[in-house]
Design a protein around this motif. Structure first.
Motif, PDB file in Angstrom:
ATOM      1  N   THR A 131      51.618  50.907  53.369  1.00  0.00           N
ATOM      2  CA  THR A 131      50.348  50.973  53.617  1.00  0.00           C
ATOM      3  C   THR A 131      49.309  50.579  52.574  1.00  0.00           C
ATOM      4  O   THR A 131      49.359  50.759  51.418  1.00  0.00           O
ATOM      5  N   PRO A 132      48.731  50.305  53.299  1.00  0.00           N
ATOM      6  CA  PRO A 132      48.241  49.034  51.342  1.00  0.00           C
ATOM      7  C   PRO A 132      46.530  50.307  51.110  1.00  0.00           C
ATOM      8  O   PRO A 132      46.295  50.317  51.459  1.00  0.00           O
ATOM      9  N   SER A 133      46.388  48.962  49.893  1.00  0.00           N
ATOM     10  CA  SER A 133      45.252  49.542  49.496  1.00  0.00           C
ATOM     11  C   SER A 133      43.927  49.527  49.913  1.00  0.00           C
ATOM     12  O   SER A 133      43.711  48.210  50.731  1.00  0.00           O
ATOM     13  N   ARG A 134      42.871  50.040  49.860  1.00  0.00           N
ATOM     14  CA  ARG A 134      41.648  50.337  50.773  1.00  0.00           C
ATOM     15  C   ARG A 134      40.811  49.409  49.706  1.00  0.00           C
ATOM     16  O   ARG A 134      39.695  50.013  50.287  1.00  0.00           O
ATOM     17  N   HIS A 135      41.306  48.850  49.154  1.00  0.00           N
ATOM     18  CA  HIS A 135      40.366  48.203  47.817  1.00  0.00           C
ATOM     19  C   HIS A 135      40.278  47.198  47.833  1.00  0.00           C
ATOM     20  O   HIS A 135      41.399  47.259  46.391  1.00  0.00           O
ATOM     21  N   VAL A 136      39.897  46.447  47.327  1.00  0.00           N
ATOM     22  CA  VAL A 136      40.652  44.970  46.943  1.00  0.00           C
ATOM     23  C   VAL A 136      39.108  44.425  45.964  1.00  0.00           C
ATOM     24  O   VAL A 136      37.990  44.263  46.632  1.00  0.00           O
ATOM     25  N   THR A 137      39.241  43.766  45.239  1.00  0.00           N
ATOM     26  CA  THR A 137      38.337  42.892  44.246  1.00  0.00           C
ATOM     27  C   THR A 137      38.491  41.526  44.547  1.00  0.00           C
ATOM     28  O   THR A 137      39.244  40.425  44.184  1.00  0.00           O
ATOM     29  N   LEU A 138      37.350  40.737  45.015  1.00  0.00           N
ATOM     30  CA  LEU A 138      37.650  39.162  44.919  1.00  0.00           C
ATOM     31  C   LEU A 138      36.401  38.787  44.078  1.00  0.00           C
ATOM     32  O   LEU A 138      35.174  39.242  44.626  1.00  0.00           O
ATOM     33  N   ALA A 139      36.630  37.624  43.655  1.00  0.00           N
ATOM     34  CA  ALA A 139      35.937  37.499  42.111  1.00  0.00           C
ATOM     35  C   ALA A 139      35.602  35.497  43.490  1.00  0.00           C
ATOM     36  O   ALA A 139      35.991  35.586  44.131  1.00  0.00           O
ATOM     37  N   THR A 140      33.987  35.745  42.944  1.00  0.00           N
ATOM     38  CA  THR A 140      33.394  34.389  44.583  1.00  0.00           C
ATOM     39  C   THR A 140      33.281  33.137  43.621  1.00  0.00           C
ATOM     40  O   THR A 140      33.822  32.514  43.008  1.00  0.00           O
TER      41      THR A 140
ATOM     42  N   VAL B 193      35.666  45.560  50.302  1.00  0.00           N
ATOM     43  CA  VAL B 193      36.476  44.301  49.994  1.00  0.00           C
ATOM     44  C   VAL B 193      34.887  44.219  48.495  1.00  0.00           C
ATOM     45  O   VAL B 193      33.882  43.851  48.816  1.00  0.00           O
ATOM     46  N   GLN B 194      35.165  44.390  47.408  1.00  0.00           N
ATOM     47  CA  GLN B 194      34.091  44.614  46.053  1.00  0.00           C
ATOM     48  C   GLN B 194      33.969  43.118  45.565  1.00  0.00           C
ATOM     49  O   GLN B 194      34.976  41.831  45.199  1.00  0.00           O
ATOM     50  N   LEU B 195      32.739  42.777  45.731  1.00  0.00           N
ATOM     51  CA  LEU B 195      32.504  40.589  45.461  1.00  0.00           C
ATOM     52  C   LEU B 195      32.368  40.508  44.163  1.00  0.00           C
ATOM     53  O   LEU B 195      30.915  41.753  43.542  1.00  0.00           O
ATOM     54  N   LEU B 196      32.860  39.980  43.386  1.00  0.00           N
ATOM     55  CA  LEU B 196      32.614  40.010  41.889  1.00  0.00           C
ATOM     56  C   LEU B 196      32.172  38.618  41.903  1.00  0.00           C
ATOM     57  O   LEU B 196      32.574  37.188  41.528  1.00  0.00           O
ATOM     58  N   PRO B 197      30.694  38.613  41.618  1.00  0.00           N
ATOM     59  CA  PRO B 197      30.089  37.550  41.552  1.00  0.00           C
ATOM     60  C   PRO B 197      31.045  36.565  40.033  1.00  0.00           C
ATOM     61  O   PRO B 197      30.559  36.942  38.927  1.00  0.00           O
ATOM     62  N   SER B 198      30.919  35.465  39.874  1.00  0.00           N
ATOM     63  CA  SER B 198      31.303  34.442  38.630  1.00  0.00           C
ATOM     64  C   SER B 198      30.796  33.028  37.898  1.00  0.00           C
ATOM     65  O   SER B 198      29.685  32.492  39.388  1.00  0.00           O
ATOM     66  N   GLU B 199      30.729  32.666  37.281  1.00  0.00           N
ATOM     67  CA  GLU B 199      30.245  31.256  36.939  1.00  0.00           C
ATOM     68  C   GLU B 199      30.554  30.508  37.322  1.00  0.00           C
ATOM     69  O   GLU B 199      30.405  29.291  38.294  1.00  0.00           O
TER      70      GLU B 199
END
Length: 440
Positions: A40-49, A74-80
């Motif tokens: 069973t996979p996690s239902r939350h993942v963080t994606l660095a964009t 998918v939590q989008l994580l803005p970056s430089e």
């Protein structure tokens, strides 16, 4: 209750009792396999964009939308940019992120615990310059070599974007010292504003053509795109670079923009993930990449991406499988949760069946033993009565009474109809012993 139903229920009860240890062992093995495989996979993942209005940000939104159909947030994580994404992946702040080839000064071997989901697209190095500034260097106001940037004001982007590291390598191979130019490291938006206001002579991006800044600058009067005449040579010197060509008129056919083919060098963007991310999540991202990056574009043909080329990190098994086979067959007919459970448990199920199949042969003999023991255990008392009669014939009257009580208890025994012959044989034997006692 009708006797037929009672006998059926009795048979079922004994069968369940006999198979009880077998069933418990099966459940225990399944629970152990489920715990070990963790299907069973996690239902939350963080994606660095990446920065705002960048191609990374746009693709991040598309991935989030694709994952939402499977119930994964998918939590989008803005970056430089790329370098910061790589740093966040290494420290665990992000689970998955877009990373550009050659964006880090640290080799891939120094970033253990990261796997690649494949090369997604190329990000050409867009070196825009003002025609007015180029006139100071060449008569035709056209630049085609990095050495011509000497003396100009050039913005190479923030350190977190990965572009400064990439351009540093290109300047070094061209024997260009940073002091020969006025370098700045502004973010993309303020750098573009300064460039359009004449405060900068050249501006460097490394982005997919989907970037809004790139689209805008390609069509801005007085702004030119540098032609990398030595693009093939750069690709031979750096494994992460690919020579690409911006075809004539691809930006705007009606206005013939660009007016001629432009040679560029392009690092390849890879989707990297921590190896601790659940395999099912990696599988879904890999499958989504087939649709998001498999279309024809300015620098690629249909189904050319994603691929395993030009990646500096080991390719994950899930990505390799998606590129080779596409969507698994079970997922075409079953919801992902069920298909994933079967796919990840089938090997364990095969092992469990191989273990339990020989053990299951014990159940029928055990069932037969339990039923027959209901009858056979009374033979011991019958034998004792018979032995006492042989040793003391005078006790026959009292033994007859015991035998009658034994017969009464035996009459209350219930067995399935298929074993009724055993019960009637016991009654016949009791009657045989009674006759001998009466004769005595």
């Amino acid at each position: 209750m009708p006797k037929t139903i009672r006998y059926t229920l009795l048979s079922l009860r004994e069968m369940l009792t006999s198979a009880g240890p077998f069933v418990l062992l099966t459940i225990a093995l399944l629970a152990l396999a489920y715990w070990w495989l963790d299907p069973t996979p996690s239902r939350h993942v963080t994606l660095a964009t990446g920065p705002a209005q960048s191609a990374y940000e746009e693709f991040g939104k598309r991935y989030a939308k694709a994952m939402a159909t499977y119930g994964i947030e998918v939590q989008l994580l803005p970056s430089e940019g790329s370098s910061q994404n790589l740093e966040w992946l290494a420290t665990g702040k992000a689970d998955i992120g877009f990373v550009q080839g050659g964006s880090s000064a640290v080799p891939a071997s120094g970033h253990e615990g990261l796997v690649s989901l494949g090369s997604l697209f190329v990000e050409p190095v867009w070196l825009f310059y003002r025609a007015e500034a180029a006139q100071k260097v060449t008569k035709d106001a056209t630049l085609n070599a990095l050495t011509q940037l000497k003396g100009l004001r050039v913005n190479v982007g923030t350190a977190g974007s990965g572009v400064p590291s990439l351009m540093g390598k290109l300047f070094e191979v061209n024997h260009i010292d940073d002091s020969a130019m006025t370098l700045s490291r502004l973010e993309q938006t303020p750098a573009t504003v300064a460039f359009l206001n004449g405060e900068l002579d050249a501006l460097v991006f490394a982005s997919a053509p989907e970037s809004l800044m790139v689209q805008m600058l390609l069509q801005t009067p007085g702004v030119k795109l540098m032609d990398f005449a030595q693009s093939e040579a750069y690709s031979r010197r750096f494994a992460f670079l690919t020579p690409v060509t911006l075809p004539r008129g691809v930006v705007d056919l009606a206005n013939d923009i660009p007016a001629q083919d432009v040679r560029l060098v392009a690092p390849t963007t890879t989707l990297l993930a921590r190896d601790t991310v659940h395999p099912a999540v990696l599988q879904l991202f890999s499958q989504a990449s087939l649709g998001l990056h498999g279309q024809a574009g300015w620098f690629s043909r249909a189904r050319e991406f994603p691929n395993a080329a030009n990646t500096e990190f080991p390719l994950s098994k899930e990505a390799e499988r998606a590129m080779r086979d596409g969507v698994p067959m079970l997922q075409r007919y079953l919801p992902f949760s069920y298909a994933n459970l079967v796919e990840r448990m089938w090997l364990a199920l095969g092992i469990i069946i191989a273990i339990l199949l020989p053990l299951s042969r014990i159940v029928p003999p055990l069932y037969e033993f339990r039923i027959r023991s209901r009858v056979f255990r009374w033979y011991r008392q019958l034998r004792e009565i018979e032995d006492r009669a042989n040793q003391s014939p005078d006790s026959a009257p009292s033994l007859v009474d015991e035998l009658n009580k034994l017969e009464t208890r035996v009459g209350k025994i219930s067995v399935p109809l298929s074993y009724a012959d055993e019960l009637y044989a016991l009654r016949n034997h009791i009657e045989l012993v009674r006759r001998r006692l009466l004769r005595a």
